[in-house]
Design a protein around this motif. Structure first.
Motif, PDB file in Angstrom:
ATOM      1  N   ASP A 130     123.307  23.058  84.370  1.00 48.02           N
ATOM      2  CA  ASP A 130     124.448  23.768  84.953  1.00 48.02           C
ATOM      3  C   ASP A 130     124.617  25.142  84.308  1.00 48.02           C
ATOM      4  N   GLU A 131     124.497  25.166  82.991  1.00 44.04           N
ATOM      5  CA  GLU A 131     124.659  26.434  82.286  1.00 44.04           C
ATOM      6  C   GLU A 131     123.543  27.409  82.673  1.00 44.04           C
ATOM      7  N   TRP A 132     122.362  26.878  82.836  1.00 41.43           N
ATOM      8  CA  TRP A 132     121.212  27.704  83.241  1.00 41.43           C
ATOM      9  C   TRP A 132     121.457  28.314  84.611  1.00 41.43           C
ATOM     10  N   ARG A 133     121.942  27.483  85.532  1.00 40.98           N
ATOM     11  CA  ARG A 133     122.235  27.991  86.882  1.00 40.98           C
ATOM     12  C   ARG A 133     123.342  29.047  86.836  1.00 40.98           C
ATOM     13  N   GLU A 134     124.305  28.807  85.964  1.00 37.06           N
ATOM     14  CA  GLU A 134     125.403  29.766  85.856  1.00 37.06           C
ATOM     15  C   GLU A 134     124.900  31.123  85.365  1.00 37.06           C
ATOM     16  N   LEU A 135     123.967  31.087  84.431  1.00 40.85           N
ATOM     17  CA  LEU A 135     123.386  32.340  83.937  1.00 40.85           C
ATOM     18  C   LEU A 135     122.663  33.071  85.061  1.00 40.85           C
ATOM     19  N   ARG A 136     121.949  32.327  85.863  1.00 42.95           N
ATOM     20  CA  ARG A 136     121.237  32.955  86.989  1.00 42.95           C
ATOM     21  C   ARG A 136     122.225  33.547  87.983  1.00 42.95           C
ATOM     22  N   ASN A 137     123.320  32.822  88.223  1.00 42.89           N
ATOM     23  CA  ASN A 137     124.317  33.355  89.150  1.00 42.89           C
ATOM     24  C   ASN A 137     124.935  34.637  88.608  1.00 42.89           C
ATOM     25  N   LEU A 138     125.185  34.659  87.306  1.00 45.90           N
ATOM     26  CA  LEU A 138     125.733  35.882  86.706  1.00 45.90           C
ATOM     27  C   LEU A 138     124.758  37.040  86.859  1.00 45.90           C
ATOM     28  N   ALA A 139     123.488  36.754  86.630  1.00 44.47           N
ATOM     29  CA  ALA A 139     122.485  37.813  86.783  1.00 44.47           C
ATOM     30  C   ALA A 139     122.432  38.302  88.219  1.00 44.47           C
ATOM     31  N   ASP A 140     122.547  37.382  89.158  1.00 48.05           N
ATOM     32  CA  ASP A 140     122.555  37.790  90.565  1.00 48.05           C
ATOM     33  C   ASP A 140     123.769  38.655  90.882  1.00 48.05           C
ATOM     34  N   ALA A 141     124.912  38.267  90.306  1.00 51.26           N
ATOM     35  CA  ALA A 141     126.125  39.055  90.551  1.00 51.26           C
ATOM     36  C   ALA A 141     125.972  40.464  89.995  1.00 51.26           C
ATOM     37  N   VAL A 142     125.390  40.570  88.813  1.00 52.44           N
ATOM     38  CA  VAL A 142     125.160  41.888  88.217  1.00 52.44           C
ATOM     39  C   VAL A 142     124.219  42.695  89.095  1.00 52.44           C
ATOM     40  N   ARG A 143     123.202  42.016  89.591  1.00 50.99           N
ATOM     41  CA  ARG A 143     122.223  42.706  90.436  1.00 50.99           C
ATOM     42  C   ARG A 143     122.870  43.215  91.716  1.00 50.99           C
ATOM     43  N   GLN A 144     123.712  42.398  92.309  1.00 55.34           N
ATOM     44  CA  GLN A 144     124.394  42.818  93.529  1.00 55.34           C
ATOM     45  C   GLN A 144     125.290  44.026  93.254  1.00 55.34           C
ATOM     46  N   GLU A 145     125.967  43.995  92.125  1.00 56.16           N
ATOM     47  CA  GLU A 145     126.855  45.106  91.821  1.00 56.16           C
ATOM     48  C   GLU A 145     126.058  46.381  91.578  1.00 56.16           C
ATOM     49  N   GLN A 146     124.925  46.227  90.915  1.00 60.19           N
ATOM     50  CA  GLN A 146     124.090  47.407  90.694  1.00 60.19           C
ATOM     51  C   GLN A 146     123.583  47.970  92.017  1.00 60.19           C
ATOM     52  N   LEU A 147     123.230  47.074  92.916  1.00 60.06           N
ATOM     53  CA  LEU A 147     122.795  47.537  94.238  1.00 60.06           C
ATOM     54  C   LEU A 147     123.905  48.325  94.915  1.00 60.06           C
ATOM     55  N   ALA A 148     125.110  47.773  94.853  1.00 60.28           N
ATOM     56  CA  ALA A 148     126.230  48.455  95.494  1.00 60.28           C
ATOM     57  C   ALA A 148     126.496  49.806  94.850  1.00 60.28           C
ATOM     58  N   ARG A 149     126.384  49.863  93.531  1.00 58.68           N
ATOM     59  CA  ARG A 149     126.621  51.123  92.837  1.00 58.68           C
ATOM     60  C   ARG A 149     125.574  52.169  93.218  1.00 58.68           C
ATOM     61  N   GLN A 150     124.317  51.714  93.296  1.00 59.29           N
ATOM     62  CA  GLN A 150     123.276  52.695  93.596  1.00 59.29           C
ATOM     63  C   GLN A 150     123.382  53.178  95.038  1.00 59.29           C
ATOM     64  N   GLU A 151     123.806  52.271  95.918  1.00 58.74           N
ATOM     65  CA  GLU A 151     123.994  52.712  97.295  1.00 58.74           C
ATOM     66  C   GLU A 151     125.150  53.692  97.393  1.00 58.74           C
ATOM     67  N   ALA A 152     126.174  53.463  96.551  1.00 60.04           N
ATOM     68  CA  ALA A 152     127.334  54.357  96.588  1.00 60.04           C
ATOM     69  C   ALA A 152     127.045  55.700  95.940  1.00 60.04           C
ATOM     70  N   ALA A 153     126.092  55.703  95.054  1.00 59.35           N
ATOM     71  CA  ALA A 153     125.776  56.964  94.371  1.00 59.35           C
ATOM     72  C   ALA A 153     125.086  57.905  95.347  1.00 59.35           C
ATOM     73  N   SER A 154     125.684  59.049  95.551  1.00 57.44           N
ATOM     74  CA  SER A 154     125.136  59.967  96.553  1.00 57.44           C
ATOM     75  C   SER A 154     124.303  61.069  95.929  1.00 57.44           C
ATOM     76  N   VAL A 155     124.061  61.006  94.641  1.00 64.16           N
ATOM     77  CA  VAL A 155     123.299  62.064  93.986  1.00 64.16           C
ATOM     78  C   VAL A 155     122.047  61.453  93.349  1.00 64.16           C
ATOM     79  N   PRO A 156     121.057  61.233  94.164  1.00 60.11           N
ATOM     80  CA  PRO A 156     119.832  60.675  93.580  1.00 60.11           C
ATOM     81  C   PRO A 156     119.035  61.703  92.805  1.00 60.11           C
ATOM     82  N   TRP A 157     119.328  62.985  93.022  1.00 61.61           N
ATOM     83  CA  TRP A 157     118.607  64.035  92.324  1.00 61.61           C
ATOM     84  C   TRP A 157     119.588  64.801  91.466  1.00 61.61           C
ATOM     85  N   SER A 158     119.115  65.300  90.371  1.00 63.20           N
ATOM     86  CA  SER A 158     119.987  66.077  89.504  1.00 63.20           C
ATOM     87  C   SER A 158     119.210  67.273  88.989  1.00 63.20           C
ATOM     88  N   ARG A 159     119.935  68.203  88.432  1.00 67.20           N
ATOM     89  CA  ARG A 159     119.301  69.396  87.883  1.00 67.20           C
ATOM     90  C   ARG A 159     118.527  69.041  86.608  1.00 67.20           C
TER      91      ARG A 159
END
Lengths: 116, 196
Positions: A72-101
Protein backbone atom coordinates in the motif's frame (compact mmCIF):
# COMPACT_ATOMS: atom_id res chain seq x y z
CA UNK A 1 -18.23 -11.75 -7.48
CA UNK A 2 -17.57 -8.80 -5.25
CA UNK A 3 -15.63 -10.95 -2.82
CA UNK A 4 -13.61 -12.50 -5.63
CA UNK A 5 -12.70 -9.04 -6.87
CA UNK A 6 -11.71 -8.03 -3.36
CA UNK A 7 -9.69 -11.23 -2.94
CA UNK A 8 -7.88 -10.60 -6.19
CA UNK A 9 -6.99 -7.05 -5.23
CA UNK A 10 -6.17 -7.82 -1.61
CA UNK A 11 -4.74 -11.28 -2.08
CA UNK A 12 -2.12 -10.78 0.59
CA UNK A 13 -4.61 -9.76 3.25
CA UNK A 14 -6.96 -12.58 2.31
CA UNK A 15 -4.00 -14.94 2.43
CA UNK A 16 -3.07 -13.59 5.83
CA UNK A 17 -6.51 -14.33 7.21
CA UNK A 18 -6.51 -17.81 5.69
CA UNK A 19 -3.03 -18.53 7.06
CA UNK A 20 -4.14 -17.35 10.48
CA UNK A 21 -7.15 -19.66 10.43
CA UNK A 22 -5.05 -22.59 9.22
CA UNK A 23 -2.45 -21.85 11.87
CA UNK A 24 -4.96 -21.95 14.67
CA UNK A 25 -6.52 -25.14 13.29
CA UNK A 26 -3.10 -26.78 13.13
CA UNK A 27 -2.35 -25.65 16.67
CA UNK A 28 -5.64 -27.11 17.85
CA UNK A 29 -4.93 -30.39 16.07
CA UNK A 30 -1.51 -30.50 17.68
CA UNK A 31 -3.05 -29.89 21.05
CA UNK A 32 -5.60 -32.64 20.46
CA UNK A 33 -2.86 -35.02 19.41
CA UNK A 34 -0.69 -34.37 22.45
CA UNK A 35 -3.61 -34.58 24.84
CA UNK A 36 -4.52 -38.02 23.54
CA UNK A 37 -1.34 -39.66 24.77
CA UNK A 38 0.54 -39.61 28.03
CA UNK A 39 3.89 -40.65 26.58
CA UNK A 40 6.23 -37.78 25.91
CA UNK A 41 7.85 -39.62 23.01
CA UNK A 42 4.48 -39.75 21.31
CA UNK A 43 3.81 -36.10 22.02
CA UNK A 44 6.99 -34.80 20.42
CA UNK A 45 5.85 -35.36 16.82
CA UNK A 46 2.66 -33.46 17.58
CA UNK A 47 4.73 -30.72 19.14
CA UNK A 48 6.76 -30.40 15.97
CA UNK A 49 3.96 -30.81 13.46
CA UNK A 50 1.12 -29.15 15.30
CA UNK A 51 3.00 -26.65 17.43
CA UNK A 52 5.78 -25.48 15.16
CA UNK A 53 3.82 -25.68 11.94
CA UNK A 54 0.92 -23.84 13.53
CA UNK A 55 3.27 -21.09 14.63
CA UNK A 56 4.72 -21.01 11.13
CA UNK A 57 1.29 -20.36 9.66
CA UNK A 58 0.60 -17.62 12.18
CA UNK A 59 3.95 -16.05 11.30
CA UNK A 60 3.12 -16.28 7.61
CA UNK A 61 -0.15 -14.51 8.32
CA UNK A 62 1.65 -11.70 10.12
CA UNK A 63 4.23 -11.31 7.36
CA UNK A 64 1.56 -11.29 4.66
CA UNK A 65 -0.39 -8.61 6.47
CA UNK A 66 2.66 -6.42 7.01
CA UNK A 67 3.75 -6.89 3.41
CA UNK A 68 0.28 -5.79 2.32
CA UNK A 69 0.83 -2.57 4.23
CA UNK A 70 4.17 -2.16 2.48
CA UNK A 71 2.55 -2.66 -0.90
CA UNK A 72 0.00 0.00 0.00
CA UNK A 73 2.77 2.40 0.91
CA UNK A 74 4.58 1.59 -2.33
CA UNK A 75 1.46 2.33 -4.35
CA UNK A 76 0.98 5.55 -2.44
CA UNK A 77 4.49 6.65 -3.35
CA UNK A 78 3.78 5.96 -7.00
CA UNK A 79 0.55 7.93 -6.81
CA UNK A 80 2.41 10.86 -5.27
CA UNK A 81 4.97 10.72 -8.05
CA UNK A 82 2.19 10.69 -10.62
CA UNK A 83 0.56 13.68 -8.96
CA UNK A 84 3.85 15.58 -9.06
CA UNK A 85 4.28 14.64 -12.69
CA UNK A 86 0.81 15.87 -13.57
CA UNK A 87 1.43 19.15 -11.82
CA UNK A 88 4.71 19.60 -13.62
CA UNK A 89 2.96 18.96 -16.90
CA UNK A 90 0.37 21.57 -16.07
CA UNK A 91 3.03 24.06 -15.06
CA UNK A 92 5.03 23.57 -18.23
CA UNK A 93 1.95 23.91 -20.36
CA UNK A 94 1.09 27.12 -18.52
CA UNK A 95 4.56 28.50 -18.96
CA UNK A 96 4.46 30.65 -22.05
CA UNK A 97 8.16 31.45 -22.22
CA UNK A 98 9.98 28.42 -23.47
CA UNK A 99 12.84 30.60 -24.67
CA UNK A 100 14.81 33.11 -22.70
CA UNK A 101 17.59 35.55 -23.32
CA UNK A 102 21.21 34.57 -22.92
CA UNK A 103 22.12 33.83 -19.38
CA UNK A 104 18.65 32.87 -18.29
CA UNK A 105 19.75 29.44 -17.36
CA UNK A 106 17.61 28.96 -14.32
CA UNK A 107 15.34 25.95 -14.35
CA UNK A 108 11.69 26.75 -14.65
CA UNK A 109 10.90 25.49 -11.19
CA UNK A 110 13.49 27.75 -9.63
CA UNK A 111 12.15 30.87 -11.24
CA UNK A 112 8.57 30.34 -10.23
CA UNK A 113 7.76 32.86 -7.53
CA UNK A 114 4.68 31.00 -6.48
CA UNK A 115 6.89 28.29 -5.08
CA UNK A 116 8.33 30.61 -2.52
CA UNK B 1 18.56 14.08 -21.15
CA UNK B 2 15.57 13.39 -18.99
CA UNK B 3 13.38 16.38 -18.46
CA UNK B 4 11.62 17.34 -15.28
CA UNK B 5 8.43 15.79 -16.44
CA UNK B 6 10.05 12.57 -17.31
CA UNK B 7 9.64 11.11 -13.85
CA UNK B 8 9.29 7.63 -15.17
CA UNK B 9 12.38 7.94 -17.28
CA UNK B 10 10.58 6.70 -20.36
CA UNK B 11 10.97 9.90 -22.34
CA UNK B 12 7.24 10.56 -22.37
CA UNK B 13 7.16 14.08 -21.12
CA UNK B 14 4.12 15.29 -22.94
CA UNK B 15 5.93 18.34 -24.29
CA UNK B 16 7.49 18.96 -27.67
CA UNK B 17 10.94 20.38 -28.26
CA UNK B 18 10.77 24.03 -29.29
CA UNK B 19 13.12 24.71 -32.21
CA UNK B 20 15.65 27.44 -31.71
CA UNK B 21 14.90 30.43 -33.93
CA UNK B 22 17.88 31.13 -36.14
CA UNK B 23 17.00 34.78 -36.57
CA UNK B 24 18.06 35.74 -33.07
CA UNK B 25 21.34 34.19 -31.92
CA UNK B 26 20.88 35.76 -28.51
CA UNK B 27 18.13 33.36 -27.71
CA UNK B 28 19.06 30.15 -26.05
CA UNK B 29 16.68 27.49 -24.88
CA UNK B 30 15.87 27.65 -21.25
CA UNK B 31 16.87 24.34 -19.75
CA UNK B 32 13.96 22.57 -18.19
CA UNK B 33 13.95 21.68 -14.56
CA UNK B 34 15.61 18.33 -14.09
CA UNK B 35 15.44 15.56 -11.60
CA UNK B 36 19.14 15.38 -11.05
CA UNK B 37 21.37 13.02 -13.03
CA UNK B 38 18.52 11.20 -14.75
CA UNK B 39 18.24 8.37 -12.25
CA UNK B 40 16.04 5.40 -12.91
CA UNK B 41 13.74 5.39 -9.92
CA UNK B 42 12.59 1.92 -9.11
CA UNK B 43 9.43 3.01 -7.36
CA UNK B 44 8.19 4.49 -10.62
CA UNK B 45 8.42 1.26 -12.53
CA UNK B 46 8.28 -1.68 -10.15
CA UNK B 47 4.89 -2.87 -9.01
CA UNK B 48 6.08 -4.11 -5.63
CA UNK B 49 8.87 -3.18 -3.24
CA UNK B 50 10.57 -6.56 -3.45
CA UNK B 51 13.11 -7.45 -6.07
CA UNK B 52 13.23 -10.93 -7.52
CA UNK B 53 16.38 -11.68 -5.54
CA UNK B 54 14.65 -10.78 -2.31
CA UNK B 55 11.75 -13.10 -2.98
CA UNK B 56 14.00 -15.95 -4.09
CA UNK B 57 16.26 -15.73 -1.06
CA UNK B 58 13.36 -15.45 1.34
CA UNK B 59 11.57 -18.33 -0.35
CA UNK B 60 14.68 -20.51 -0.13
CA UNK B 61 15.08 -19.84 3.58
CA UNK B 62 11.40 -20.34 4.34
CA UNK B 63 11.29 -23.47 2.19
CA UNK B 64 14.31 -24.93 3.94
CA UNK B 65 12.65 -24.20 7.26
CA UNK B 66 9.41 -25.88 6.26
CA UNK B 67 11.08 -28.91 4.71
CA UNK B 68 13.39 -29.26 7.69
CA UNK B 69 10.48 -29.11 10.09
CA UNK B 70 8.56 -31.75 8.16
CA UNK B 71 11.65 -33.97 8.03
CA UNK B 72 12.15 -33.59 11.75
CA UNK B 73 8.50 -34.44 12.33
CA UNK B 74 8.88 -37.53 10.21
CA UNK B 75 12.10 -38.53 11.96
CA UNK B 76 10.81 -37.96 15.46
CA UNK B 77 7.62 -39.89 14.80
CA UNK B 78 9.70 -42.98 13.98
CA UNK B 79 11.52 -42.93 17.31
CA UNK B 80 10.03 -44.42 20.44
CA UNK B 81 12.49 -43.06 22.97
CA UNK B 82 12.63 -39.43 23.97
CA UNK B 83 16.41 -39.57 24.07
CA UNK B 84 16.43 -40.49 20.39
CA UNK B 85 14.08 -37.66 19.55
CA UNK B 86 16.24 -34.91 21.00
CA UNK B 87 18.22 -34.61 17.80
CA UNK B 88 15.06 -34.25 15.77
CA UNK B 89 13.76 -31.62 18.17
CA UNK B 90 16.92 -29.62 17.79
CA UNK B 91 16.68 -30.01 14.04
CA UNK B 92 13.14 -28.71 14.13
CA UNK B 93 14.27 -25.70 16.14
CA UNK B 94 17.04 -25.02 13.65
CA UNK B 95 14.50 -25.26 10.85
CA UNK B 96 12.27 -22.83 12.68
CA UNK B 97 15.21 -20.46 12.91
CA UNK B 98 15.71 -20.70 9.14
CA UNK B 99 12.02 -20.03 8.61
CA UNK B 100 12.12 -16.96 10.85
CA UNK B 101 15.26 -15.77 9.10
CA UNK B 102 13.55 -15.96 5.72
CA UNK B 103 10.49 -14.11 6.96
CA UNK B 104 12.56 -11.43 8.62
CA UNK B 105 14.67 -11.00 5.51
CA UNK B 106 11.53 -10.60 3.40
CA UNK B 107 10.09 -7.94 5.70
CA UNK B 108 13.30 -5.99 6.16
CA UNK B 109 13.92 -5.99 2.41
CA UNK B 110 10.45 -4.57 1.88
CA UNK B 111 10.90 -1.91 4.54
CA UNK B 112 14.29 -0.98 3.11
CA UNK B 113 12.93 -0.58 -0.42
CA UNK B 114 9.96 1.46 0.73
CA UNK B 115 12.23 3.74 2.76
CA UNK B 116 14.55 4.15 -0.20
CA UNK B 117 11.63 4.98 -2.48
CA UNK B 118 10.33 7.56 -0.03
CA UNK B 119 13.77 9.10 0.16
CA UNK B 120 14.07 9.20 -3.63
CA UNK B 121 10.64 10.73 -3.99
CA UNK B 122 11.57 13.39 -1.45
CA UNK B 123 14.74 14.12 -3.39
CA UNK B 124 12.82 14.34 -6.66
CA UNK B 125 10.18 16.64 -5.27
CA UNK B 126 12.72 18.86 -3.56
CA UNK B 127 14.68 19.17 -6.79
CA UNK B 128 11.51 20.08 -8.65
CA UNK B 129 10.37 22.59 -6.08
CA UNK B 130 13.49 24.19 -4.67
CA UNK B 131 12.93 26.47 -1.77
CA UNK B 132 15.17 29.17 -0.46
CA UNK B 133 15.66 28.83 3.22
CA UNK B 134 16.12 32.03 5.13
CA UNK B 135 17.75 31.64 8.47
CA UNK B 136 15.85 32.98 11.40
CA UNK B 137 17.41 36.14 12.74
CA UNK B 138 19.86 35.39 15.44
CA UNK B 139 19.04 36.68 18.86
CA UNK B 140 22.59 37.93 19.04
CA UNK B 141 21.68 40.41 16.31
CA UNK B 142 19.07 41.93 18.53
CA UNK B 143 21.35 43.76 20.93
CA UNK B 144 19.75 44.55 24.22
CA UNK B 145 20.26 48.07 25.34
CA UNK B 146 21.29 47.53 28.93
CA UNK B 147 21.83 51.23 29.49
CA UNK B 148 18.23 52.13 28.80
CA UNK B 149 17.10 49.26 31.00
CA UNK B 150 19.38 50.53 33.70
CA UNK B 151 18.03 54.03 33.36
CA UNK B 152 14.50 52.72 33.55
CA UNK B 153 15.33 50.91 36.77
CA UNK B 154 14.40 47.65 35.06
CA UNK B 155 17.44 45.62 36.07
CA UNK B 156 17.46 43.72 39.33
CA UNK B 157 19.71 41.22 41.04
CA UNK B 158 19.69 39.16 44.18
CA UNK B 159 22.35 40.37 46.60
CA UNK B 160 25.33 38.04 46.50
CA UNK B 161 24.40 36.55 43.12
CA UNK B 162 26.28 37.25 39.90
CA UNK B 163 23.51 37.59 37.33
CA UNK B 164 21.41 40.60 36.54
CA UNK B 165 17.79 40.14 35.43
CA UNK B 166 14.85 42.10 34.16
CA UNK B 167 12.34 42.97 36.80
CA UNK B 168 9.80 40.47 35.48
CA UNK B 169 12.21 37.61 34.89
CA UNK B 170 10.68 34.28 35.89
CA UNK B 171 13.92 33.30 37.56
CA UNK B 172 13.45 36.13 40.01
CA UNK B 173 10.02 34.96 41.10
CA UNK B 174 9.87 34.67 44.87
CA UNK B 175 13.36 36.01 45.37
CA UNK B 176 14.46 39.11 47.14
CA UNK B 177 15.61 41.02 44.08
CA UNK B 178 16.94 44.54 44.38
CA UNK B 179 17.53 47.17 41.71
CA UNK B 180 21.02 47.27 40.30
CA UNK B 181 22.83 50.54 40.01
CA UNK B 182 25.40 51.69 37.50
CA UNK B 183 28.23 50.97 39.90
CA UNK B 184 27.16 47.37 40.52
CA UNK B 185 26.27 46.25 37.05
CA UNK B 186 29.87 45.72 36.02
CA UNK B 187 30.06 42.91 38.54
CA UNK B 188 27.06 41.09 37.03
CA UNK B 189 26.48 38.90 34.04
CA UNK B 190 23.23 39.25 32.00
CA UNK B 191 20.63 36.58 32.66
CA UNK B 192 20.51 33.89 29.98
CA UNK B 193 16.70 33.86 30.04
CA UNK B 194 15.49 37.45 30.11
CA UNK B 195 18.53 39.27 28.74
CA UNK B 196 19.78 36.78 26.14
Amino acid sequence: VEFLRFARLQWDRVGAVLALVVGFVVLLLGYAGTSDTEFVAEQVPYLISGGLMGLFFVAIAAVLWISADQRDEWRELRNLADAVRQEQLARQEAASVPWSRTGADQPIAQTDDRLG
Amino acid sequence: MMSALDLRGDGATGTAEVPRPDADPGLVPAPPARLGPAPQRRYLTASSPWRVGHVVRAAVLVGLGLVGTLACYYGSSREVLLADQVGWILGALASAALFCLGMTFYLTAGFREVRRAARELTDDVSSLYPRSVTAAPSRADEAIDLTSLLDADELVAVPGMTRVHRRGCPLMRGKNAEPVGVAEIVNHVPCGVCLA
